[in-house]
Motif scaffolding. Structure first.
Motif, PDB file in Angstrom:
ATOM      1  N   ALA A 194       0.869  -1.039  -0.148  1.00 29.54           N
ATOM      2  CA  ALA A 194      -0.082  -0.068  -0.009  1.00 29.54           C
ATOM      3  C   ALA A 194       0.895   1.147  -0.057  1.00 29.54           C
ATOM      4  CB  ALA A 194      -0.914   0.082   1.026  1.00 29.54           C
ATOM      5  N   GLY A 195       1.910   1.331   0.853  1.00 28.92           N
ATOM      6  CA  GLY A 195       2.731   2.580   0.865  1.00 28.92           C
ATOM      7  C   GLY A 195       3.413   2.727  -0.314  1.00 28.92           C
ATOM      8  N   GLU A 196       3.860   1.458  -1.184  1.00 28.83           N
ATOM      9  CA  GLU A 196       4.621   1.710  -2.507  1.00 28.83           C
ATOM     10  C   GLU A 196       3.759   2.337  -3.460  1.00 28.83           C
ATOM     11  OE1 GLU A 196       5.485  -1.610  -5.891  1.00 28.83           O
ATOM     12  OE2 GLU A 196       6.083  -2.181  -3.879  1.00 28.83           O
ATOM     13  N   LYS A 197       2.531   1.875  -3.440  1.00 32.83           N
ATOM     14  CA  LYS A 197       1.424   2.236  -4.387  1.00 32.83           C
ATOM     15  C   LYS A 197       0.835   3.780  -3.983  1.00 32.83           C
ATOM     16  CE  LYS A 197       0.729  -1.852  -6.847  1.00 32.83           C
ATOM     17  NZ  LYS A 197       0.984  -1.300  -8.208  1.00 32.83           N
ATOM     18  N   GLY A 198       0.897   4.241  -2.645  1.00 33.30           N
ATOM     19  CA  GLY A 198       0.327   5.455  -2.333  1.00 33.30           C
ATOM     20  C   GLY A 198      -1.045   5.328  -2.153  1.00 33.30           C
ATOM     21  N   LEU A 199      -1.662   3.931  -1.447  1.00 35.43           N
ATOM     22  CA  LEU A 199      -2.968   3.711  -1.297  1.00 35.43           C
ATOM     23  C   LEU A 199      -3.176   3.564   0.071  1.00 35.43           C
ATOM     24  CD1 LEU A 199      -2.988   0.752  -3.878  1.00 35.43           C
ATOM     25  CD2 LEU A 199      -3.985   3.039  -4.099  1.00 35.43           C
ATOM     26  N   MET A 200      -4.470   3.716   0.336  1.00 39.35           N
ATOM     27  CA  MET A 200      -4.977   3.648   1.657  1.00 39.35           C
ATOM     28  C   MET A 200      -5.248   2.000   2.032  1.00 39.35           C
ATOM     29  SD  MET A 200      -7.167   6.923   2.944  1.00 39.35           S
ATOM     30  CE  MET A 200      -6.708   8.579   2.732  1.00 39.35           C
ATOM     31  N   LEU A 201      -5.035   1.633   3.348  1.00 42.31           N
ATOM     32  CA  LEU A 201      -5.201   0.390   3.734  1.00 42.31           C
ATOM     33  C   LEU A 201      -5.550   0.549   5.028  1.00 42.31           C
ATOM     34  CD1 LEU A 201      -5.149  -2.678   3.327  1.00 42.31           C
ATOM     35  CD2 LEU A 201      -2.782  -2.750   4.108  1.00 42.31           C
ATOM     36  N   ALA A 202      -6.825   0.534   5.258  1.00 38.83           N
ATOM     37  CA  ALA A 202      -7.481   0.551   6.667  1.00 38.83           C
ATOM     38  C   ALA A 202      -8.121  -0.835   7.165  1.00 38.83           C
ATOM     39  CB  ALA A 202      -8.844   1.743   6.742  1.00 38.83           C
ATOM     40  N   SER A 203      -8.117  -0.953   8.301  1.00 36.81           N
ATOM     41  CA  SER A 203      -8.880  -2.041   8.923  1.00 36.81           C
ATOM     42  C   SER A 203      -9.794  -1.796  10.066  1.00 36.81           C
ATOM     43  CB  SER A 203      -7.537  -2.919   9.593  1.00 36.81           C
ATOM     44  OG  SER A 203      -8.110  -3.986  10.493  1.00 36.81           O
ATOM     45  N   ALA A 204     -10.948  -2.776   9.937  1.00 37.22           N
ATOM     46  CA  ALA A 204     -11.890  -2.523  11.033  1.00 37.22           C
ATOM     47  C   ALA A 204     -11.175  -3.310  12.444  1.00 37.22           C
ATOM     48  CB  ALA A 204     -13.036  -3.481  10.481  1.00 37.22           C
ATOM     49  N   PRO A 205     -12.157  -3.207  13.426  1.00 35.97           N
ATOM     50  CA  PRO A 205     -13.128  -2.283  13.563  1.00 35.97           C
ATOM     51  C   PRO A 205     -13.108  -0.824  13.755  1.00 35.97           C
ATOM     52  CG  PRO A 205     -12.280  -3.109  15.728  1.00 35.97           C
ATOM     53  CD  PRO A 205     -11.455  -3.360  14.739  1.00 35.97           C
ATOM     54  N   CYS A 206     -14.201  -0.149  13.452  1.00 35.31           N
ATOM     55  CA  CYS A 206     -14.114   1.279  13.541  1.00 35.31           C
ATOM     56  C   CYS A 206     -14.798   1.984  14.642  1.00 35.31           C
ATOM     57  CB  CYS A 206     -14.602   1.710  12.224  1.00 35.31           C
ATOM     58  SG  CYS A 206     -16.539   1.490  11.980  1.00 35.31           S
ATOM     59  N   SER A 207     -15.069   1.078  15.767  1.00 38.95           N
ATOM     60  CA  SER A 207     -15.904   1.721  16.985  1.00 38.95           C
ATOM     61  C   SER A 207     -15.290   2.812  17.640  1.00 38.95           C
ATOM     62  CB  SER A 207     -16.263   0.682  17.822  1.00 38.95           C
ATOM     63  OG  SER A 207     -15.340  -0.009  18.213  1.00 38.95           O
ATOM     64  N   ALA A 208     -13.769   2.845  17.366  1.00 41.45           N
ATOM     65  CA  ALA A 208     -12.988   4.101  17.978  1.00 41.45           C
ATOM     66  C   ALA A 208     -13.581   5.589  17.424  1.00 41.45           C
ATOM     67  CB  ALA A 208     -11.626   3.735  17.622  1.00 41.45           C
ATOM     68  N   LEU A 209     -14.212   5.484  16.383  1.00 42.93           N
ATOM     69  CA  LEU A 209     -14.816   6.754  15.706  1.00 42.93           C
ATOM     70  C   LEU A 209     -16.018   6.984  16.431  1.00 42.93           C
ATOM     71  CD1 LEU A 209     -13.779   6.083  12.045  1.00 42.93           C
ATOM     72  CD2 LEU A 209     -12.533   7.528  13.667  1.00 42.93           C
ATOM     73  N   GLY A 210     -16.569   6.070  17.175  1.00 45.28           N
ATOM     74  CA  GLY A 210     -18.196   6.196  17.636  1.00 45.28           C
ATOM     75  C   GLY A 210     -18.084   7.110  18.731  1.00 45.28           C
ATOM     76  N   GLU A 211     -19.354   7.418  19.034  1.00 43.26           N
ATOM     77  CA  GLU A 211     -19.714   8.168  20.310  1.00 43.26           C
ATOM     78  C   GLU A 211     -19.109   7.707  21.785  1.00 43.26           C
ATOM     79  OE1 GLU A 211     -23.573   9.858  22.292  1.00 43.26           O
ATOM     80  OE2 GLU A 211     -23.439  10.194  20.121  1.00 43.26           O
ATOM     81  N   ALA A 212     -19.146   6.529  22.046  1.00 41.24           N
ATOM     82  CA  ALA A 212     -18.923   6.134  23.183  1.00 41.24           C
ATOM     83  C   ALA A 212     -17.343   6.123  23.531  1.00 41.24           C
ATOM     84  CB  ALA A 212     -19.273   4.612  23.624  1.00 41.24           C
ATOM     85  N   ALA A 213     -16.696   5.886  22.523  1.00 37.45           N
ATOM     86  CA  ALA A 213     -15.079   5.894  22.464  1.00 37.45           C
ATOM     87  C   ALA A 213     -14.638   7.221  22.348  1.00 37.45           C
ATOM     88  CB  ALA A 213     -14.791   4.971  21.179  1.00 37.45           C
ATOM     89  N   GLN A 214     -15.217   8.101  21.709  1.00 35.05           N
ATOM     90  CA  GLN A 214     -14.914   9.609  21.554  1.00 35.05           C
ATOM     91  C   GLN A 214     -15.276  10.157  22.876  1.00 35.05           C
ATOM     92  OE1 GLN A 214     -13.508  11.376  18.901  1.00 35.05           O
ATOM     93  NE2 GLN A 214     -12.721   9.406  18.379  1.00 35.05           N
ATOM     94  N   THR A 215     -16.538   9.911  23.600  1.00 33.91           N
ATOM     95  CA  THR A 215     -16.586  10.583  24.835  1.00 33.91           C
ATOM     96  C   THR A 215     -15.576  10.186  25.839  1.00 33.91           C
ATOM     97  OG1 THR A 215     -19.191  10.244  24.146  1.00 33.91           O
ATOM     98  CG2 THR A 215     -18.396  10.511  26.632  1.00 33.91           C
TER      99      THR A 215
END
Length: 388
Positions: free
Chosen positions: A124-145
């Motif tokens: 991904a780095g070589e090609k300049g691409l995004m490589l993301a992984s679940a889970p994404c609950s860190a972006l959720g309201e409870a984690a952000q609170t």
């Protein structure tokens, strides 16, 4: 399909809010439920190697089926690939998409070995691409609170964290009756082979790494406590206990099992009291603070903790389904928004790789691994705009 062709449009479809679904098993229906709350994101195609499953899924949701992986990518140039295949297929399928010049958001885990995960990260780095992984609950309201409470020092300096991801004695559950909206059965054999640590540890690891940054050392043990699970093994450990030492954070104990009674609490013990959340799989779970006090010579936490809330609105919510009330599209939405705005993604390539290394260290610890020094790193996550 030549990668140069795909790379030329790698960000165009993604910036327009397009995704394609690679795999349409049990978890894919949870993504579709979440998509209903994200009208700016559209599905441009679906492919699965199981033709019957593909037909049932696309008929149920009214989505266009594709004839192959190449057809899926060709028909939607630049769309973000949601890799929802079975865990043991993640490496091969994500590698094929990256080689075709496509940004990838992978269901957990990123790969089943650290060597494979590092290969994907390097590609991904070589090609300049995004490589993301679940889970994404860190972006959720409870984690952000909780993150906001930590930054503002409501509980004082955090000294220790206890996090539990115990799901009950799952081999005795009625899991053969667990069907997704479009009729996919819960993949119990795959779940037992992959293991509850690989499947679930990320739900709190992402929260912790998002707040404190990289884990320096993992001291863990894991074991298979229920040997006679249904299906074809070998099966992964079904119980793990880890002590996590962060570069810039409190010592944390994380427990994962499909043996112990259901418990999804996280408790952050600070100088002034305890921050708590009881439901890792609920984006809108209540977050509380119980200040510490002395009553008639007895040290205790306040019996009526204060509920902490962020100003509303935060992010789109989804209704509870089964054990979870999570918006599975918060991660893909973050990737799409980062591409559109030309900014670093909160769910970065480094974050995905580090999460994978820590998870694998816990899962594979066994009885004698002892202290394991992490070889990867990442930065703490920038808070969501509504949580600053």
């Amino acid at each position: 399909m030549k990668s140069s062709r795909a790379e030329s449009g790698a960000g165009q479809g993604a910036q327009a809010g397009q995704v394609v679904l690679l795999g349409c098993g049990f978890v894919a229906d949870l993504y579709m439920r979440s998509l209903a709350a994200m009208p700016s994101i559209t599905v441009a195609g679906v492919w699965d190697q199981d033709a019957d499953r593909l037909r049932a899924f696309c008929d149920f949701w009214g989505l266009p089926a594709r004839a192959s992986l190449a057809d899926l990518l060709d028909r939607a140039p630049g769309a973000l690939v949601l890799n929802l295949t079975n865990p043991h297929a993640h490496f091969d399928t994500s590698r094929a998409c990256l080689q075709a010049g496509r940004h990838v958001y992978s269901e957990k885990p990123l790969a089943m070995t650290l060597k494979q995960a590092k290969e994907l990260h390097a590609l991904a780095g070589e090609k300049g691409l995004m490589l993301a992984s679940a889970p994404c609950s860190a972006l959720g309201e409870a984690a952000q609170t909780l993150g906001h409470a930590l930054r503002t020092g409501i509980a004082g300096t955090p000294r220790a964290i206890y996090a539990e991801l115990d799901d009950g004695f799952i081999p005795q559950a009625a899991y053969r009756k667990w069907l997704s909206d479009s009729g996919a059965p819960w993949p119990y054999e795959d779940e037992f082979r992959t293991g509850c640590t690989m499947e679930h540890a990320g739900y709190y690891l992402t929260w912790l790494i998002s707040w404190f940054g990289p884990v320096r050392t993992v001291v863990a043990a894991s074991a298979e406590t229920i040997p006679d699970k249904e299906g074809t093994g070998p099966f992964a450990p079904d119980l793990s206990v880890a002590m996590l030492f962060f570069d810039k954070g409190p010592v944390t104990r994380l427990t994962c099992s499909i043996t112990a009674p259901h418990d999804h609490r996280i408790r952050i013990v600070g100088d002034k009291g305890v921050l708590s959340c009881a439901a890792a799989w609920d984006n809108a779970a209540k977050v509380t603070f119980a200040r510490r006090l002395t009553l008639r010579r007895r040290l205790m936490e306040h019996p009526f903790p204060r509920t902490l809330r962020l100003p509303q609105p935060t992010h789109p919510k989804v209704k509870r389904w089964g054990a979870a009330a999570m918006n599975f599209m918060l991660g893909p939405a973050e990737v799409l928004e980062a591409l559109h705005q030309g900014r670093p993604c909160r769910m970065s390539n480094d974050f995905a790789l580090h999460l994978t290394e820590v998870t694998l260290a816990i899962q594979n610890a066994g009885e004698t691994a002892g202290a394991q020094s992490m070889t990867t790193t990442c930065t703490a996550m920038e808070p969501m705009p509504w949580a600053r």
